[in-house]
Design an enzyme around this catalytic site. Structure first.
Site, PDB file in Angstrom:
ATOM      1  N   SER A 119       2.257  38.251  67.330  1.00 46.14           N
ATOM      2  CA  SER A 119       3.248  38.494  66.290  1.00 46.14           C
ATOM      3  C   SER A 119       4.000  39.785  66.575  1.00 46.14           C
ATOM      4  CB  SER A 119       2.569  38.578  64.916  1.00 46.14           C
ATOM      5  OG  SER A 119       1.529  39.527  64.922  1.00 46.14           O
ATOM      6  N   HIS A 140       3.443  30.458  66.848  1.00 45.73           N
ATOM      7  CA  HIS A 140       3.053  31.456  65.856  1.00 45.73           C
ATOM      8  C   HIS A 140       2.595  30.794  64.556  1.00 45.73           C
ATOM      9  CE1 HIS A 140       4.160  35.177  63.292  1.00 45.73           C
ATOM     10  NE2 HIS A 140       2.950  35.305  63.778  1.00 45.73           N
ATOM     11  N   GLU A 152       5.977  28.689  63.996  1.00 51.08           N
ATOM     12  CA  GLU A 152       7.213  29.102  64.664  1.00 51.08           C
ATOM     13  C   GLU A 152       7.025  28.844  66.157  1.00 51.08           C
ATOM     14  OE1 GLU A 152       9.017  32.757  61.948  1.00 51.08           O
ATOM     15  OE2 GLU A 152       7.392  33.219  63.324  1.00 51.08           O
ATOM     16  N   ASN A 190       7.948  37.050  59.885  1.00 49.20           N
ATOM     17  CA  ASN A 190       7.480  38.441  59.858  1.00 49.20           C
ATOM     18  C   ASN A 190       8.616  39.442  59.692  1.00 49.20           C
ATOM     19  OD1 ASN A 190       4.844  37.756  59.993  1.00 49.20           O
ATOM     20  ND2 ASN A 190       4.550  38.268  62.147  1.00 49.20           N
TER      21      ASN A 190
HETATM   22  N1  3HC Z   1      -9.176  31.209  54.696  1.00 46.02           N
HETATM   23  C1  3HC Z   1      -9.310  29.880  54.772  1.00 46.02           C
HETATM   24  N2  3HC Z   1      -8.921  29.026  53.801  1.00 46.02           N
HETATM   25  C2  3HC Z   1      -8.402  29.569  52.680  1.00 46.02           C
HETATM   26  C3  3HC Z   1      -8.246  30.968  52.521  1.00 46.02           C
HETATM   27  C4  3HC Z   1      -8.654  31.808  53.610  1.00 46.02           C
HETATM   28  N3  3HC Z   1      -8.537  33.132  53.572  1.00 46.02           N
HETATM   29  N4  3HC Z   1      -7.711  31.202  51.307  1.00 46.02           N
HETATM   30  C5  3HC Z   1      -7.538  30.011  50.719  1.00 46.02           C
HETATM   31  N5  3HC Z   1      -7.936  29.032  51.552  1.00 46.02           N
HETATM   32  C6  3HC Z   1      -7.872  27.600  51.317  1.00 46.02           C
HETATM   33  C7  3HC Z   1      -8.806  27.135  50.236  1.00 46.02           C
HETATM   34  O1  3HC Z   1     -10.087  26.843  50.754  1.00 46.02           O
HETATM   35  C8  3HC Z   1      -8.074  25.891  49.737  1.00 46.02           C
HETATM   36  O2  3HC Z   1      -8.271  24.810  50.618  1.00 46.02           O
HETATM   37  P1  3HC Z   1      -8.832  23.392  50.079  1.00 46.02           P
HETATM   38  O3  3HC Z   1      -7.905  22.985  48.980  1.00 46.02           O
HETATM   39  O4  3HC Z   1      -8.781  22.500  51.274  1.00 46.02           O
HETATM   40  O5  3HC Z   1     -10.221  23.673  49.618  1.00 46.02           O
HETATM   41  C9  3HC Z   1      -6.596  26.240  49.886  1.00 46.02           C
HETATM   42  O6  3HC Z   1      -6.551  27.317  50.805  1.00 46.02           O
HETATM   43  C10 3HC Z   1      -5.981  26.661  48.590  1.00 46.02           C
HETATM   44  O7  3HC Z   1      -6.798  27.698  48.102  1.00 46.02           O
HETATM   45  P2  3HC Z   1      -6.863  28.161  46.592  1.00 46.02           P
HETATM   46  O8  3HC Z   1      -6.477  27.019  45.694  1.00 46.02           O
HETATM   47  O9  3HC Z   1      -8.157  28.850  46.324  1.00 46.02           O
HETATM   48  O10 3HC Z   1      -5.893  29.349  46.585  1.00 46.02           O
HETATM   49  P3  3HC Z   1      -4.363  29.465  46.317  1.00 46.02           P
HETATM   50  O11 3HC Z   1      -3.751  28.281  45.686  1.00 46.02           O
HETATM   51  O12 3HC Z   1      -4.277  30.777  45.665  1.00 46.02           O
HETATM   52  O13 3HC Z   1      -3.731  29.549  47.791  1.00 46.02           O
HETATM   53  C11 3HC Z   1      -3.078  30.736  49.728  1.00 46.02           C
HETATM   54  C12 3HC Z   1      -4.200  30.460  48.740  1.00 46.02           C
HETATM   55  C13 3HC Z   1      -2.706  29.445  50.439  1.00 46.02           C
HETATM   56  C14 3HC Z   1      -3.617  31.734  50.728  1.00 46.02           C
HETATM   57  C15 3HC Z   1      -1.837  31.295  48.942  1.00 46.02           C
HETATM   58  O14 3HC Z   1      -2.225  32.404  48.168  1.00 46.02           O
HETATM   59  C16 3HC Z   1      -0.698  31.714  49.846  1.00 46.02           C
HETATM   60  O15 3HC Z   1       0.098  30.895  50.275  1.00 46.02           O
HETATM   61  N6  3HC Z   1      -0.592  33.040  50.118  1.00 46.02           N
HETATM   62  C17 3HC Z   1       0.419  33.569  51.004  1.00 46.02           C
HETATM   63  C18 3HC Z   1      -0.042  33.492  52.442  1.00 46.02           C
HETATM   64  C19 3HC Z   1       1.001  34.001  53.405  1.00 46.02           C
HETATM   65  O16 3HC Z   1       2.065  34.477  53.071  1.00 46.02           O
HETATM   66  N7  3HC Z   1       0.652  33.927  54.703  1.00 46.02           N
HETATM   67  C20 3HC Z   1       1.479  34.406  55.756  1.00 46.02           C
HETATM   68  C21 3HC Z   1       1.060  35.764  56.165  1.00 46.02           C
HETATM   69  S1  3HC Z   1       2.017  36.402  57.508  1.00 46.02           S
HETATM   70  C22 3HC Z   1       1.212  35.878  58.882  1.00 46.02           C
HETATM   71  O17 3HC Z   1       0.155  35.310  58.830  1.00 46.02           O
HETATM   72  C23 3HC Z   1       1.870  36.146  60.182  1.00 46.02           C
HETATM   73  C24 3HC Z   1       1.145  37.179  60.987  1.00 46.02           C
HETATM   74  O18 3HC Z   1       1.734  37.234  62.264  1.00 46.02           O
HETATM   75  C25 3HC Z   1       1.162  38.569  60.353  1.00 46.02           C
END
Ligand code: 3HC
Length: 282
Positions: A119, A140, A152, A190
């Site tokens: 990233s 990505h 990506e 990002n």
């Molecule tokens: N690890 C693994 N699975 C996870 C998890 C984690 N940390 N957090 C949640 N999950 C899973 C749950 O097990 C559930 O799966 P299931 O329905 O199959 O059992 C599913 O995600 C939904 O979980 P929840 O209903 O408990 O939780 P939410 O509805 O609150 O969703 C989320 C959790 C999907 C993480 C949501 O909060 C979200 O979309 N957050 C934003 C994440 C984001 O922006 N990510 C991008 C970051 S930038 C990046 O990664 C790039 C890098 O280069 C920096």
């Protein structure tokens, strides 16, 4: 080209989620890290998480066994030799990448594509470490990689159209939505998301609101699923800082300068969930 066996390097946060995503789609994954225990730990975490999901009835019974049995943990680099496709998510350091890509290039079948989940590092430079630069490409994923639907797909200067087609098709095959982005610092997500995390950190540094209130504000005021600080704890302050440093260093634009507090968090080792403390306690 049939891709059955994925060689995945790096069993950190992203490696774990990516291994899970491929295994859940029925691919065999050779999960490599420098110590087998890192891979075992990742596999354990996947198993525990799926066990909970099974108990809650969110996934069918037997999912855990099916997913976990597809992932073969190893601390032996040579075990990657018969992989059909590589996803690299090792430490974000160019010297480490150089060593890994040189060895991969010598080990793998000549037709194998090497994708990088980097990233923050230039893919064009990473590709140049190999004699198969046309088969090096950015793939990505987003954290948590087993959940987030986007991939990506990033061609570097040397990537061929054929390579891009394979990665695009593979992303779709594992249930992700691929978008093509030219190589530029931060790609799309990002470049938008990490400066927002950085701004959240700076607002906290300026003492304008508490960490919890900053996150509540963005969740309720902008419909974000997580606040910027909770999100930083999920991706890791070290990763967020590396992205900011890339945006700043590559463009020279002061609008990307990293927040003082973000730098301090990294210096303190308060990286987020993976170290038990970040902006919040875990
Ligand atoms: N690890 C693994 N699975 C996870 C998890 C984690 N940390 N957090 C949640 N999950 C899973 C749950 O097990 C559930 O799966 P299931 O329905 O199959 O059992 C599913 O995600 C939904 O979980 P929840 O209903 O408990 O939780 P939410 O509805 O609150 O969703 C989320 C959790 C999907 C993480 C949501 O909060 C979200 O979309 N957050 C934003 C994440 C984001 O922006 N990510 C991008 C970051 S930038 C990046 O990664 C790039 C890098 O280069 C920096």
């Amino acid at each position: 080209m049939t891709i059955k066996k994925i060689g995945l390097l790096g069993a950190g946060t992203m490696g774990q989620g990516i291994a899970w995503a491929f295994a859940a789609a029925g691919k065999e994954v050779i999960l490599y890290d420098i110590k087998q225990e890192f891979c075992d730990r990742a596999l354990n975490a996947i198993g525990k998480s799926l066990e909970k999901s099974e108990q809650k009835g969110r996934v069918p019974a037997g999912t855990k066994a099916a997913v976990v049995s597809k992932i073969i943990p190893t601390g032996k680099f040579e075990d990657l030799a018969d992989a059909d496709f590589i996803v690299e998510c090792v430490f974000e350091n160019m010297d480490v990448k150089k060593d890994v890509y040189t060895r991969l290039d010598a080990l793998l079948k000549p037709e194998v594509i090497i994708s990088t989940n980097t990233s923050s590092l230039p893919i064009t430079e990473i590709a140049a470490f190999t004699k198969r630069a046309d088969k090096v490409v950015g793939m990505h994923f987003f954290n948590p990689a087993n959940v987030m639907k986007l991939v990506e797909v990033i061609p570097c200067l040397q990537t061929s159209e054929a390579t891009l087609d394979v990665v695009t098709a593979l992303s779709a095959e594992i249930g992700k939505t691929p978008v093509r982005v030219k190589e530029g610092p931060g790609f799309v997500v990002n470049r938008i998301l990490v400066p927002a995390i950085n701004e959240g950190s700076q607002i906290l540094y300026e003492n304008l609101a508490t960490a919890a209130d900053i996150d509540t504000a963005m969740k309720l005021g902008a419909g974000w699923p997580m606040g910027p600080l909770e999100l930083c704890d999920l991706v890791g302050a070290d990763i967020a800082l590396a992205v900011m440093n890339t945006l700043y260093g590559e463009t020279g634009d002061p609008k990307y300068r990293p927040s003082t507090l973000l730098k301090q968090q990294v210096r303190a080792g308060w990286l987020g969930r993976k170290t038990g403390k970040g902006f919040f306690q875990y």
